[in-house]
Design an enzyme around this catalytic site. Structure first.
Site, PDB file in Angstrom:
ATOM      1  N   ASP A  55       0.807  -1.216   0.000  1.00 13.15           N
ATOM      2  CA  ASP A  55       0.000   0.000   0.000  1.00 13.15           C
ATOM      3  C   ASP A  55       0.842   1.269   0.000  1.00 13.15           C
ATOM      4  O   ASP A  55       1.992   1.292   0.431  1.00 13.15           O
ATOM      5  CB  ASP A  55      -0.968   0.022   1.178  1.00 13.15           C
ATOM      6  CG  ASP A  55      -0.275  -0.118   2.525  1.00 13.15           C
ATOM      7  OD1 ASP A  55       0.729  -0.857   2.623  1.00 13.15           O
ATOM      8  OD2 ASP A  55      -0.722   0.509   3.502  1.00 13.15           O
ATOM      9  N   GLU A 105      -0.520  -1.870   5.291  1.00 11.57           N
ATOM     10  CA  GLU A 105       0.399  -1.760   6.428  1.00 11.57           C
ATOM     11  C   GLU A 105       0.318  -0.378   7.042  1.00 11.57           C
ATOM     12  O   GLU A 105       0.549  -0.205   8.235  1.00 11.57           O
ATOM     13  CB  GLU A 105       1.842  -2.047   5.973  1.00 11.57           C
ATOM     14  CG  GLU A 105       2.859  -2.112   7.116  1.00 11.57           C
ATOM     15  CD  GLU A 105       3.349  -0.770   7.587  1.00 11.57           C
ATOM     16  OE1 GLU A 105       3.594  -0.613   8.806  1.00 11.57           O
ATOM     17  OE2 GLU A 105       3.497   0.154   6.761  1.00 11.57           O
ATOM     18  N   GLU A 106      -0.020   0.627   6.232  1.00 11.75           N
ATOM     19  CA  GLU A 106       0.069   2.010   6.670  1.00 11.75           C
ATOM     20  C   GLU A 106      -1.079   2.470   7.566  1.00 11.75           C
ATOM     21  O   GLU A 106      -0.980   3.517   8.196  1.00 11.75           O
ATOM     22  CB  GLU A 106       0.137   2.944   5.450  1.00 11.75           C
ATOM     23  CG  GLU A 106       1.413   2.811   4.641  1.00 11.75           C
ATOM     24  CD  GLU A 106       2.640   3.351   5.348  1.00 11.75           C
ATOM     25  OE1 GLU A 106       2.531   3.782   6.515  1.00 11.75           O
ATOM     26  OE2 GLU A 106       3.714   3.341   4.734  1.00 11.75           O
ATOM     27  N   HIS A 127       7.451   9.169   4.579  1.00 14.36           N
ATOM     28  CA  HIS A 127       6.144   9.826   4.649  1.00 14.36           C
ATOM     29  C   HIS A 127       6.258  11.312   4.291  1.00 14.36           C
ATOM     30  O   HIS A 127       5.564  12.152   4.849  1.00 14.36           O
ATOM     31  CB  HIS A 127       5.517   9.643   6.040  1.00 14.36           C
ATOM     32  CG  HIS A 127       5.133   8.238   6.340  1.00 14.36           C
ATOM     33  ND1 HIS A 127       4.029   7.909   7.114  1.00 14.36           N
ATOM     34  CD2 HIS A 127       5.684   7.054   5.993  1.00 14.36           C
ATOM     35  CE1 HIS A 127       3.940   6.587   7.223  1.00 14.36           C
ATOM     36  NE2 HIS A 127       4.942   6.053   6.547  1.00 14.36           N
TER      37      HIS A 127
END
Length: 396
Positions: free
Chosen positions: A83, A141-142, A367
């Site tokens: 993802d 996962e995020e 990020h």
């Protein structure tokens, strides 16, 4: 075994351009958690062409594949997350995201490409493998709900003897890996607190019970849990990230709400924190004549590696990459990763893959809209993933 490792090194090197192309394709077409439909299709098609047994649509968009070796043996699992993040890319790369507001800003495009590369390398060596390799391509996962937990509950680890995963890491140089024994990453839980007082006019605070002042005292008091109620040799973090209350400067509100993230590295400390937070907050509130409610939300567990399997990663890293390219990191990080859910069920090891290249000015900021990594890391990742799987299957 040395012949197999040499073959892995050679095949990973030859495959490097293909893995780069895969990474760039995934980067150009990022997809958010549980929406990784195109990514999953590319992954499943690639694995099917290798002759693997492929299962799609697992826990939504997850993909599982099994490579059967030339003779019976154990089963080892390798995992990659697929993802992306809800960010607008600002890298200027020729293969930048074509999906507005979505970006691979944490290296999952690289993780997915590397695991496909490892699958191709191992598929070419299947006759020399004793046992099976399961490839886990994970959604989400995020963000929560966790894709790892969903896959675990769907049976992704059934029959698996060990699981390995890696993550591109900004502080480690490309071409290197970093290993950590024992606790490696923190649990991430959440505390939601509400302080209820008595509203009043800002000019007459003695006629009110001020939840703003009380909340401020509680927030400061929570820090004494870490400094005075947790063993100094154990790590813990309580950080308040939101606070809401009031409508005007001259009005004392009746209520203030705030929320904190709670990070711990061991199950023992993790279990203690909810009661300590609630006791501290309620005690301070009561001393001010206010009331406090506390809701605790369990998030991701800590990532706790098997020392035996970390040693295997370290050994393979020295053999394949050279001892100078294997870093033993003594300090865990207080970030979190849902790979922890796999480690709760089967032994395994999670480790860092170097992503930075200071000489080329590649200093990744995870990020971040300008995130990227040194693509030389892709060859290292393919090599170490395939090598770890082969070494585990060869071990007694």
């Amino acid at each position: 075994m040395n012949d197999v490792l040499n073959a892995i090194r050679e095949r990973a090197h030859a495959l490097f351009p293909e893995v780069v192309a895969l990474r760039r394709d995934f980067h150009r077409h990022p997809e958010l958690a549980f929406a990784e439909k195109r990514t999953a299709q590319v992954v499943s098609d690639y694995l099917a062409r290798l002759g693997l047994k492929v299962e799609t649509g697992v826990a939504g968009t997850g993909v599982l594949a099994v490579l059967e070796g030339g003779r019976p043996g154990k089963t080892v699992a390798l995992r990659a997350d697929m993802d992306a993040l809800p960010l607008s890319e600002d890298t200027g790369l020729p293969f930048a995201s074509e999906n507005p507001g979505v970006m691979h800003a944490c290296g999952h495009d690289g993780h997915t490409a590397m695991l496909l590369g490892a699958a191709k390398v191992l598929a070419g060596l299947r006759k020399s493998l004793g046992g099976n390799v399961k490839f886990i391509f994970q959604p989400s996962e995020e963000k929560l709900p966790s894709g790892a937990l969903a896959l675990r509950e769907a049976g992704a680890l059934e029959g698996v003897d060990a699981v390995f995963g890696l993550h591109l890491w900004p502080s480690v140089a490309a071409g290197h890996i970093g290993v950590t024994y024992g606790p490696m990453m923190a649990a991430a839980d959440y505390a939601y607190l509400t302080i209820t007082g008595q509203a009043g006019h800002g000019s007459t605070p003695h006629l009110a019970i001020d939840p703003v002042v009380t909340a401020a005292q509680v927030i400061l008091g929570l820090q004494t849990i870490v400094s005075r109620q947790v063993d100094p040799l154990d790590q813990a973090v309580i950080s308040v990230g939101t606070i809401h209350g009031g409508t005007a400067p001259n009005i004392i509100p009746g209520e203030v709400e705030f929320a904190a993230t709670v990070r711990t590295l061991t199950p023992e400390v993790r279990k203690k924190l909810p009661a300590l937070i609630e006791r501290t907050a309620r005690g301070i509130a009561q001393s001010a004549g206010a009331a406090c409610t506390c809701r605790y939300e369990w998030g991701l567990p800590p990532v706790i590696n098997s020392d035996t399997l970390v040693a295997l990663v370290e050994e393979v890293g020295r053999d394949l990459l050279g001892a100078e390219n294997v870093e033993r990191l003594s300090r865990p990080v207080m970030g979190s990763e849902d790979f922890a859910y796999y480690l709760e069920q089967v032994p395994g090891a999670f480790f860092w893959l170097g992503a930075k290249n200071e000489s080329r000015g590649i200093l990744p900021l995870a990020h971040h809209p300008k995130y990227t990594f040194d693509e030389a890391a892709l060859e290292t990742g393919v090599t170490i993933l395939a090598g770890v799987a082969a070494r585990f299957l060869a071990a007694d």
